[in-house]
Design a protein around this motif. Structure first.
Motif, PDB file in Angstrom:
ATOM      1  N   ALA A 120       0.805  -1.224   0.000  1.00 47.17           N
ATOM      2  CA  ALA A 120       0.000   0.000   0.000  1.00 47.17           C
ATOM      3  C   ALA A 120       0.835   1.269   0.000  1.00 47.17           C
ATOM      4  O   ALA A 120       0.486   2.238  -0.685  1.00 47.17           O
ATOM      5  N   ILE A 121       1.928   1.295   0.763  1.00 50.72           N
ATOM      6  CA  ILE A 121       2.696   2.543   0.866  1.00 50.72           C
ATOM      7  C   ILE A 121       3.321   2.941  -0.474  1.00 50.72           C
ATOM      8  O   ILE A 121       3.131   4.078  -0.925  1.00 50.72           O
ATOM      9  N   PRO A 122       4.052   2.059  -1.171  1.00 45.68           N
ATOM     10  CA  PRO A 122       4.599   2.465  -2.479  1.00 45.68           C
ATOM     11  C   PRO A 122       3.513   2.820  -3.499  1.00 45.68           C
ATOM     12  O   PRO A 122       3.653   3.797  -4.248  1.00 45.68           O
ATOM     13  N   VAL A 123       2.435   2.031  -3.513  1.00 47.87           N
ATOM     14  CA  VAL A 123       1.373   2.311  -4.483  1.00 47.87           C
ATOM     15  C   VAL A 123       0.690   3.641  -4.167  1.00 47.87           C
ATOM     16  O   VAL A 123       0.373   4.424  -5.062  1.00 47.87           O
ATOM     17  N   GLY A 124       0.450   3.911  -2.873  1.00 44.32           N
ATOM     18  CA  GLY A 124      -0.159   5.177  -2.491  1.00 44.32           C
ATOM     19  C   GLY A 124       0.707   6.375  -2.851  1.00 44.32           C
ATOM     20  O   GLY A 124       0.203   7.401  -3.320  1.00 44.32           O
ATOM     21  N   ILE A 125       2.038   6.236  -2.640  1.00 41.72           N
ATOM     22  CA  ILE A 125       2.962   7.315  -3.000  1.00 41.72           C
ATOM     23  C   ILE A 125       2.969   7.534  -4.514  1.00 41.72           C
ATOM     24  O   ILE A 125       2.891   8.675  -4.994  1.00 41.72           O
ATOM     25  N   TYR A 126       3.057   6.446  -5.270  1.00 40.50           N
ATOM     26  CA  TYR A 126       3.049   6.569  -6.729  1.00 40.50           C
ATOM     27  C   TYR A 126       1.748   7.192  -7.217  1.00 40.50           C
ATOM     28  O   TYR A 126       1.745   8.057  -8.113  1.00 40.50           O
ATOM     29  N   SER A 127       0.630   6.774  -6.621  1.00 42.46           N
ATOM     30  CA  SER A 127      -0.663   7.289  -7.055  1.00 42.46           C
ATOM     31  C   SER A 127      -0.779   8.791  -6.803  1.00 42.46           C
ATOM     32  O   SER A 127      -1.408   9.504  -7.587  1.00 42.46           O
TER      33      SER A 127
END
Length: 335
Positions: A120-127
């Motif tokens: 979740a953390i990498p995907v949330g940052i990328y998003s």
């Protein structure tokens, strides 16, 4: 910081005592008890228990005592003798039943929490950084799918995929040959190979929620003046992103970790029943159905302890992450 941790630990003690009392009282609130359930089962089997037999069984199990006396005997047995009571249904001490199940529940919850963080953390940052890009739309779509699909339905789908395309035994945390086997390297590897299905099932909804939280918080931070000033001074974009806005945007996420952990622990029961997991869920459900109160109360108390421990971990991590909170703790302010 040490004083803050000590204060939190001291607050956990009365919290757990209150939880144990409330759990025990709630379990005894429905009419009837384990002996009444036995009498009803005997009646359904064509046998009728006499009032004398019912009274003798109730005295044998200590169910003829007032509820508060039963609770006092149970909690003092835990505190002073390590005795969690007797399981009426299984006819063994509760301590002989709970440890393996609690260990598996704790392991599954921790692994699922790590899975949520890693995804979740990498995907949330990328998003957030790639706002309105194809990847952002994909993450948003998958997030809504994860929130919309019930855990038990996703469990059934993954069971089919696991059996149909990977030839893996369906259900449980172990293959049949390892269920009652002693611990070995082979059993650990078998556990790891079965752990991914419940981990993904339990982690999907949590991952979707955390992605949305991280994205919203980071979008709010990216347009603040300190970010624009640092960018104008030539701070490299990756260093700027990680050192300031990402760190600040994690505060609401960290403060909500206790809710994620509580959701994992409480939501494990239905998934465990569907997947046939050797965790607390199925055994707790059977204990509640049969009114096996000492077993049910012990499970509820330990699951509540895991929830309180998750809150303690969340508060401690938040105090470590945020310098403002550390200064409040050092100065003796109440958090």
């Amino acid at each position: 910081m040490a004083a803050f941790i000590l204060r939190r630990i001291l607050l956990m003690i009365p919290t757990l005592v209150a939880i144990s009392l409330v759990a025990f009282l709630i379990i005894t609130l429905p009419p009837g008890d384990f002996v009444d359930a036995l009498a009803l089962q005997a009646l359904q089997d064509g046998d009728r228990m006499t009032p004398q037999e019912v009274a003798a069984l109730r005295a044998r199990y200590g169910l003829n005592q007032p509820v508060l006396v039963q609770y006092w005997d149970w909690i003092t047995g835990i505190l002073f003798r390590g005795d969690f009571g007797y399981s009426f249904q299984w006819e063994v001490p509760v301590g002989d039943l709970i440890w393996d199940r609690l260990g598996m529940t704790t392991l599954l919850s921790i692994v699922t929490l790590l899975f949520i963080w890693v995804v979740a953390i990498p995907v949330g940052i990328y998003s957030a950084v790639r706002k309105y890009s194809l990847g952002d739309y994909a993450a948003t779509f998958l997030g809504f799918i994860g929130l919309a699909i019930p855990n038990f339905l996703l469990a059934l789908i993954l069971l089919y995929v696991s059996f149909r395309y990977f030839g893996q035994s369906v259900g449980g945390l172990f293959s049949p040959e390892y269920v009652n086997a002693p611990w070995s390297v082979g059993r650990v590897l078998d556990l790891i190979s079965h752990l991914w299905i419940p981990m993904v099932v339990l982690g999907t909804a949590g991952t979707a929620a955390v992605i949305r939280t991280i994205r919203a918080n980071l979008l709010d931070e990216l347009h603040k003046p300190y970010v624009l000033t640092a960018r104008a001074k030539g701070v490299p974009e990756r260093r700027l992103l990680v050192k300031y806005p990402v760190r600040h945007s994690l505060n609401p996420f960290v403060s909500g970790l206790n809710e994620v952990f509580v959701t994992l622990v409480s939501g494990e029961t239905i998934v465990a029943v569907v997947l046939g997991l050797q965790t607390t869920g199925p055994l707790l459900l059977e204990a509640l159905k049969s009114e096996d109160m000492f077993l049910a109360a012990t499970f509820i108390m330990f699951l509540s302890f895991l929830a309180v421990l998750g809150t303690f971990f969340s508060d401690t991590l938040l105090a470590w992450l945020d310098p403002r909170i550390r200064r409040q703790v050092t100065s003796g302010a109440t958090l």
